[in-house]
Design a protein around this motif. Structure first.
Motif, PDB file in Angstrom:
ATOM      1  N   ASP A 139     -66.579 -28.365 -56.119  1.00 44.31           N
ATOM      2  CA  ASP A 139     -65.654 -29.485 -55.876  1.00 44.31           C
ATOM      3  C   ASP A 139     -66.141 -30.764 -56.544  1.00 44.31           C
ATOM      4  OD1 ASP A 139     -64.322 -27.647 -54.357  1.00 44.31           O
ATOM      5  OD2 ASP A 139     -64.587 -28.664 -52.433  1.00 44.31           O
ATOM      6  N   HIS A 188     -47.022 -21.213 -59.366  1.00 46.75           N
ATOM      7  CA  HIS A 188     -46.672 -22.635 -59.293  1.00 46.75           C
ATOM      8  C   HIS A 188     -45.675 -22.974 -60.406  1.00 46.75           C
ATOM      9  CE1 HIS A 188     -47.038 -27.007 -59.239  1.00 46.75           C
ATOM     10  NE2 HIS A 188     -47.741 -26.916 -58.116  1.00 46.75           N
ATOM     11  N   GLU A 213     -56.094 -25.727 -60.203  1.00 48.05           N
ATOM     12  CA  GLU A 213     -55.522 -25.972 -58.869  1.00 48.05           C
ATOM     13  C   GLU A 213     -55.406 -27.456 -58.568  1.00 48.05           C
ATOM     14  OE1 GLU A 213     -55.762 -23.049 -55.233  1.00 48.05           O
ATOM     15  OE2 GLU A 213     -57.775 -23.538 -55.946  1.00 48.05           O
ATOM     16  N   ARG A 214     -56.446 -28.202 -58.876  1.00 50.05           N
ATOM     17  CA  ARG A 214     -56.444 -29.643 -58.593  1.00 50.05           C
ATOM     18  C   ARG A 214     -55.437 -30.379 -59.477  1.00 50.05           C
ATOM     19  NH1 ARG A 214     -61.023 -32.306 -56.778  1.00 50.05           N
ATOM     20  NH2 ARG A 214     -59.853 -34.191 -57.380  1.00 50.05           N
ATOM     21  N   ARG A 268     -53.993 -17.601 -57.030  1.00 56.61           N
ATOM     22  CA  ARG A 268     -53.891 -18.768 -56.153  1.00 56.61           C
ATOM     23  C   ARG A 268     -52.843 -19.763 -56.648  1.00 56.61           C
ATOM     24  NH1 ARG A 268     -59.616 -21.281 -55.916  1.00 56.61           N
ATOM     25  NH2 ARG A 268     -59.782 -20.443 -58.021  1.00 56.61           N
ATOM     26  N   PHE A 269     -52.557 -19.769 -57.953  1.00 59.88           N
ATOM     27  CA  PHE A 269     -51.644 -20.790 -58.475  1.00 59.88           C
ATOM     28  C   PHE A 269     -50.688 -20.257 -59.541  1.00 59.88           C
ATOM     29  CE2 PHE A 269     -55.792 -21.083 -60.561  1.00 59.88           C
ATOM     30  CZ  PHE A 269     -55.459 -20.829 -61.878  1.00 59.88           C
ATOM     31  N   TYR A 302     -46.966 -24.326 -63.742  1.00 60.79           N
ATOM     32  CA  TYR A 302     -48.038 -23.593 -64.405  1.00 60.79           C
ATOM     33  C   TYR A 302     -47.481 -22.470 -65.271  1.00 60.79           C
ATOM     34  CZ  TYR A 302     -52.267 -20.935 -65.324  1.00 60.79           C
ATOM     35  OH  TYR A 302     -53.303 -20.281 -65.942  1.00 60.79           O
ATOM     36  N   LEU A 320     -52.653 -29.197 -60.786  1.00 59.41           N
ATOM     37  CA  LEU A 320     -51.312 -28.882 -60.292  1.00 59.41           C
ATOM     38  C   LEU A 320     -51.014 -29.639 -59.006  1.00 59.41           C
ATOM     39  CD1 LEU A 320     -51.319 -25.038 -60.948  1.00 59.41           C
ATOM     40  CD2 LEU A 320     -49.968 -26.743 -62.191  1.00 59.41           C
ATOM     41  N   ALA A 321     -52.013 -29.756 -58.145  1.00 56.26           N
ATOM     42  CA  ALA A 321     -51.817 -30.439 -56.868  1.00 56.26           C
ATOM     43  C   ALA A 321     -51.501 -31.922 -57.056  1.00 56.26           C
ATOM     44  CB  ALA A 321     -53.058 -30.275 -55.995  1.00 56.26           C
ATOM     45  N   ARG A 322     -52.000 -32.513 -58.137  1.00 56.33           N
ATOM     46  CA  ARG A 322     -51.733 -33.940 -58.340  1.00 56.33           C
ATOM     47  C   ARG A 322     -50.492 -34.172 -59.209  1.00 56.33           C
ATOM     48  NH1 ARG A 322     -55.850 -36.930 -62.584  1.00 56.33           N
ATOM     49  NH2 ARG A 322     -55.018 -35.981 -64.480  1.00 56.33           N
ATOM     50  N   GLY A 323     -49.837 -33.089 -59.670  1.00 61.20           N
ATOM     51  CA  GLY A 323     -48.565 -33.240 -60.346  1.00 61.20           C
ATOM     52  C   GLY A 323     -48.556 -33.027 -61.842  1.00 61.20           C
TER      53      GLY A 323
END
Length: 336
Positions: free
Chosen positions: A222, A52, A18-19, A48-49, A55, A21-24
């Motif tokens: 986290d 995407h 998730e992290r 959750r992803f 992904y 993917l969130a940063r690109g």
């Protein structure tokens, strides 16, 4: 970057994916969805992803060399995070072959594929369990770890040795992270937080081994993910101060590193249970029992090397982390 994450439907792997993917980043997830615990939790994490656009998910087994080779050939990863493994100390007492296939055969398949495809950095999960019978606290990467007390621990130590061989022979940058008791939302149901929570909400007694004298360096998910990403972004390099006459087990003349990744603040197990009771709003009986085979009394991570090299700084107290875990638990399991 193009990053392959094995175990991407697992606890740490899904949070990491998730992290990333969130940063690109573009991520290929690799997971066999085995039934060591309820596969529906893995599906829920993945949901959750999974949609995407950056992904792709591959359901395959690391122990199948052709599947690993095809994944690398098709995706051409720049970096790899290997989190897939047969987990669990107690399970290894009764199912040893599962650990050999996943943690040894699977890992050499990853190493070989990284070598052939010239991957820029392999980060892999080791475990605090490698410290085994050690009693010096806190556990430091400079300590010898030659006395494992479970086969699971032995396979994780073996991973570190195998990785060093590939770093030395082929110049493959490898970094092993010794995880210390990860907990938080979407955690594994075979681990103590969910096992304890299940009993608390049902009003059932909790079995507390070692007569409640255990302490663990509980580390919030986290903080773990932040440390993995910081490590991934800093490929291992040869240690210019490495001395073969007085070798440091955590580094090498090869591009190889091993780090502890924990909270650096051990908590008594009974205190951990008390905080969980507080956040779930109920107290239960605690049955104090002898220590189980394969367990160790205490864990405590010296994370000074990871702080120094990548700026790792765990920021979540156990009280704060358990509040977040309890909120997720009540929502996911529909607890009133």
């Amino acid at each position: 970057m193009r990053i392959l994450v094995t175990g991407s439907a697992g606890f740490v792997g899904s949070a990491l994916t998730e992290r990333l993917l969130a940063r690109g980043d573009t991520v290929l997830g690799f997971d066999n969805h085995n039934d060591y615990y309820d596969p529906s939790l893995k599906e829920a994490r993945l949901a959750r992803f999974a949609a995407h656009p950056a992904y792709t998910h591959l359901r395959a087994d690391l122990a199948v060399q052709t599947a690993v080779d095809k994944a690398f050939a098709d995706f051409q990863p720049e970096r790899v995070v290997n989190l897939a493994a047969q987990a669990g100390v107690r399970y290894s007492l009764t199912h040893p072959h599962a650990y050999v296939q996943s943690n040894l055969v699977g890992f050499v398949n990853i190493l070989e594929a990284c070598r052939r495809h010239q991957v820029g950095h392999l980060v892999y999960a080791s475990s605090s369990s490698v410290y085994g019978a050690n009693r010096k606290m806190p556990f430091a990467v400079e300590d010898a770890v030659d006395h494992p007390v479970s086969l699971y621990a032995a396979t994780k130590k073996s991973n570190e040795l195998m990785a060093h061989t590939y770093s030395h022979l082929f110049g493959l940058p490898t970094t092993g992270l010794r995880f210390f008791t990860v907990y938080g939302p979407w955690g594994r149901p075979d681990m103590s937080p969910i096992l304890f929570a299940n009993r608390i909400v049902r009003g059932e007694p909790i079995d507390v081994y070692n007569h409640g004298q255990h302490s663990r360096d509980f580390t919030f998910i986290d903080d773990i993910v932040e440390g993995v990403i910081r490590t991934l972004d800093h490929p291992a390099a040869p240690d210019p101060s490495y001395d073969p006459v007085a070798p440091n087990p955590g580094s090498s003349a090869a591009p190889y590193r091993v780090y502890n990744i924990g909270n650096d603040e051990p908590v008594q197990l009974l205190d951990f249970i008390g905080l969980l009771e507080k956040h779930l709003g109920r107290e239960v009986e605690k049955r104090l029992l002898p220590m189980q085979p394969g367990d160790v009394p205490d864990t405590w991570a010296d994370v000074s090397a990871l702080r120094r090299d990548v700026g790792y700084a765990p920021a979540t107290s156990v009280d704060e982390g358990l509040a977040k875990f309890a909120a997720w638990y009540k929502d996911f399991y529909k607890v009133g």
